[in-house]
Design a protein around this motif. Structure first.
Motif, PDB file in Angstrom:
ATOM      1  N   ARG A   1      18.760   5.803  57.650  1.00 29.05           N
ATOM      2  CA  ARG A   1      17.525   4.688  58.711  1.00 29.05           C
ATOM      3  C   ARG A   1      16.211   4.215  58.820  1.00 29.05           C
ATOM      4  O   ARG A   1      15.406   3.059  58.806  1.00 29.05           O
ATOM      5  CB  ARG A   1      18.292   4.962  60.052  1.00 29.05           C
ATOM      6  CG  ARG A   1      17.950   3.570  60.803  1.00 29.05           C
ATOM      7  CD  ARG A   1      18.500   3.230  62.299  1.00 29.05           C
ATOM      8  NE  ARG A   1      20.325   3.454  62.808  1.00 29.05           N
ATOM      9  CZ  ARG A   1      20.497   1.948  62.279  1.00 29.05           C
ATOM     10  NH1 ARG A   1      19.629   1.277  61.566  1.00 29.05           N
ATOM     11  NH2 ARG A   1      21.835   1.904  61.858  1.00 29.05           N
ATOM     12  N   THR A   2      15.740   5.285  58.155  1.00 25.85           N
ATOM     13  CA  THR A   2      14.226   4.785  58.102  1.00 25.85           C
ATOM     14  C   THR A   2      13.847   3.264  57.451  1.00 25.85           C
ATOM     15  O   THR A   2      14.165   3.675  56.018  1.00 25.85           O
ATOM     16  CB  THR A   2      13.913   5.983  57.162  1.00 25.85           C
ATOM     17  OG1 THR A   2      14.238   7.360  58.383  1.00 25.85           O
ATOM     18  CG2 THR A   2      12.193   6.770  57.217  1.00 25.85           C
ATOM     19  N   GLY A   3      12.984   3.182  57.642  1.00 17.51           N
ATOM     20  CA  GLY A   3      12.351   1.361  57.511  1.00 17.51           C
ATOM     21  C   GLY A   3      13.657   0.726  57.042  1.00 17.51           C
ATOM     22  O   GLY A   3      12.468  -0.070  56.268  1.00 17.51           O
ATOM     23  N   THR A   4      14.190   0.935  57.768  1.00 15.73           N
ATOM     24  CA  THR A   4      14.927  -1.162  58.082  1.00 15.73           C
ATOM     25  C   THR A   4      15.580  -1.070  59.188  1.00 15.73           C
ATOM     26  O   THR A   4      16.245   0.460  60.361  1.00 15.73           O
ATOM     27  CB  THR A   4      16.052  -0.740  57.345  1.00 15.73           C
ATOM     28  OG1 THR A   4      16.885  -1.782  56.956  1.00 15.73           O
ATOM     29  CG2 THR A   4      17.434   0.455  57.290  1.00 15.73           C
ATOM     30  N   GLU A   5      15.544  -1.538  59.819  1.00 11.26           N
ATOM     31  CA  GLU A   5      16.159  -1.997  60.961  1.00 11.26           C
ATOM     32  C   GLU A   5      18.235  -2.575  61.167  1.00 11.26           C
ATOM     33  O   GLU A   5      18.924  -3.148  62.324  1.00 11.26           O
ATOM     34  CB  GLU A   5      15.777  -3.640  62.171  1.00 11.26           C
ATOM     35  CG  GLU A   5      14.274  -2.782  62.140  1.00 11.26           C
ATOM     36  CD  GLU A   5      14.206  -1.626  63.438  1.00 11.26           C
ATOM     37  OE1 GLU A   5      15.068  -1.850  63.947  1.00 11.26           O
ATOM     38  OE2 GLU A   5      13.827  -0.135  63.161  1.00 11.26           O
ATOM     39  N   LEU A   6      18.061  -3.392  59.926  1.00 12.30           N
ATOM     40  CA  LEU A   6      19.697  -3.580  59.484  1.00 12.30           C
ATOM     41  C   LEU A   6      20.585  -2.789  59.870  1.00 12.30           C
ATOM     42  O   LEU A   6      20.755  -1.253  60.174  1.00 12.30           O
ATOM     43  CB  LEU A   6      19.521  -3.890  58.336  1.00 12.30           C
ATOM     44  CG  LEU A   6      19.146  -4.858  57.176  1.00 12.30           C
ATOM     45  CD1 LEU A   6      18.835  -4.392  55.848  1.00 12.30           C
ATOM     46  CD2 LEU A   6      18.796  -6.103  58.088  1.00 12.30           C
TER      47      LEU A   6
ATOM     48  N   ILE B   1      24.035  -0.256  59.568  1.00 12.10           N
ATOM     49  CA  ILE B   1      24.347   0.321  58.234  1.00 12.10           C
ATOM     50  C   ILE B   1      25.791   0.784  58.475  1.00 12.10           C
ATOM     51  O   ILE B   1      26.118   1.301  59.862  1.00 12.10           O
ATOM     52  CB  ILE B   1      23.665   2.055  58.470  1.00 12.10           C
ATOM     53  CG1 ILE B   1      21.952   1.079  58.175  1.00 12.10           C
ATOM     54  CG2 ILE B   1      23.792   2.644  57.152  1.00 12.10           C
ATOM     55  CD1 ILE B   1      20.966   2.684  58.526  1.00 12.10           C
TER      56      ILE B   1
END
Length: 241
Positions: A26-31, A33
């Motif tokens: 998840r690090t680096g994205t708010e999308l 998963i």
């Protein structure tokens, strides 16, 4: 893959125990998963687009280096208490038999997974290396050698018998309308051995449920696991809107 407030992965064959994979990627994205087991995504792909269409009760098997399955009941994948249902490869086939990657002995995967098939061929050759640069080319070499090599033919005959026994267990346990052989090794083996596999299953399954079951190859080729993974956000949208 245990679904919950935080998705965790248990992979005994590689030493993973409740690894927080969702948090790690998840690090680096708010999308959003989505994480799932490859055999289950394969099963969903075949259920939506391939050999599972039109049936409510099926088992879609994934045979590659290892072995897994997606059990489909009433048109949906059965997950069990912690999403671990379908570990067909780690059902017992031979008591105290060959050592499996999971650490147990006698698992189906220790006989019909590509890694195990090639190891059995190597042993049957007196320990000499098998041809091929990787598992896929080595399995192709085994299949190509069978018409002229008694050793290769015997290994494949035994593999068909082991697979038939494993499929008979699925028939007796789940009473499916259809069993699908998929995964890269499943396709390679099924292309030439499907009649033998069906015959071995018929010898070991209960007659009535076997008569209601068809056994066939997957229809979606080698990208079916990825195609099934791509359905996960679509399935979530359909479920939750």
């Amino acid at each position: 893959v245990e679904q919950g407030a935080e998705v965790t992965v248990h992979a005994q064959t590689i030493g993973w125990d409740a690894v927080p994979l969702e948090r790690m990627v998840r690090t680096g994205t708010e999308l959003p998963i989505y994480v799932d087991n490859g055999a289950k995504t394969l099963g969903q792909a075949e259920l939506w687009f391939g050999a599972g269409r039109g049936v409510q009760h099926a088992v879609v098997t994934l045979i590659g280096s290892g072995v897994g399955a997606a059990v489909i009941t009433n048109g949906a994948i059965h997950r069990g208490a912690t999403s671990s249902a379908g570990e067909w490869g780690h059902t017992g086939l031979v008591f105290d038999g060959r050592r499996c990657r999971c650490g147990s002995r006698g698992c189906l995967e220790a006989y019909v997974g590509a890694e195990a098939i090639l190891d059995r061929w190597r042993q049957a050759r007196g320990g000499r290396p098998v041809p091929g640069d990787d598992e896929e080319s080595a399995l192709a070499a085994l299949l190509a050698a069978a018409p002229t090599s008694k050793v290769a033919a015997r290994v494949l005959d035994e593999t068909a018998g082991y697979l038939g026994a494993g499929i008979a267990n699925l028939v007796n346990l789940f009473n499916p309308q259809r069993i699908v052989l998929a995964g890269w090794a499943g396709h390679a083996l099924g292309a030439g051995l499907l009649p033998q596999i069906r015959a071995a299953a018929a010898e070991r399954a209960l007659r009535h449920p076997f008569s209601q079951t068809t056994i066939q190859l997957g229809q979606l080729g080698l990208d079916a696991v990825a195609l099934g993974a791509a359905t996960l956000p679509v399935a979530d949208l359909l479920a939750r809107g």
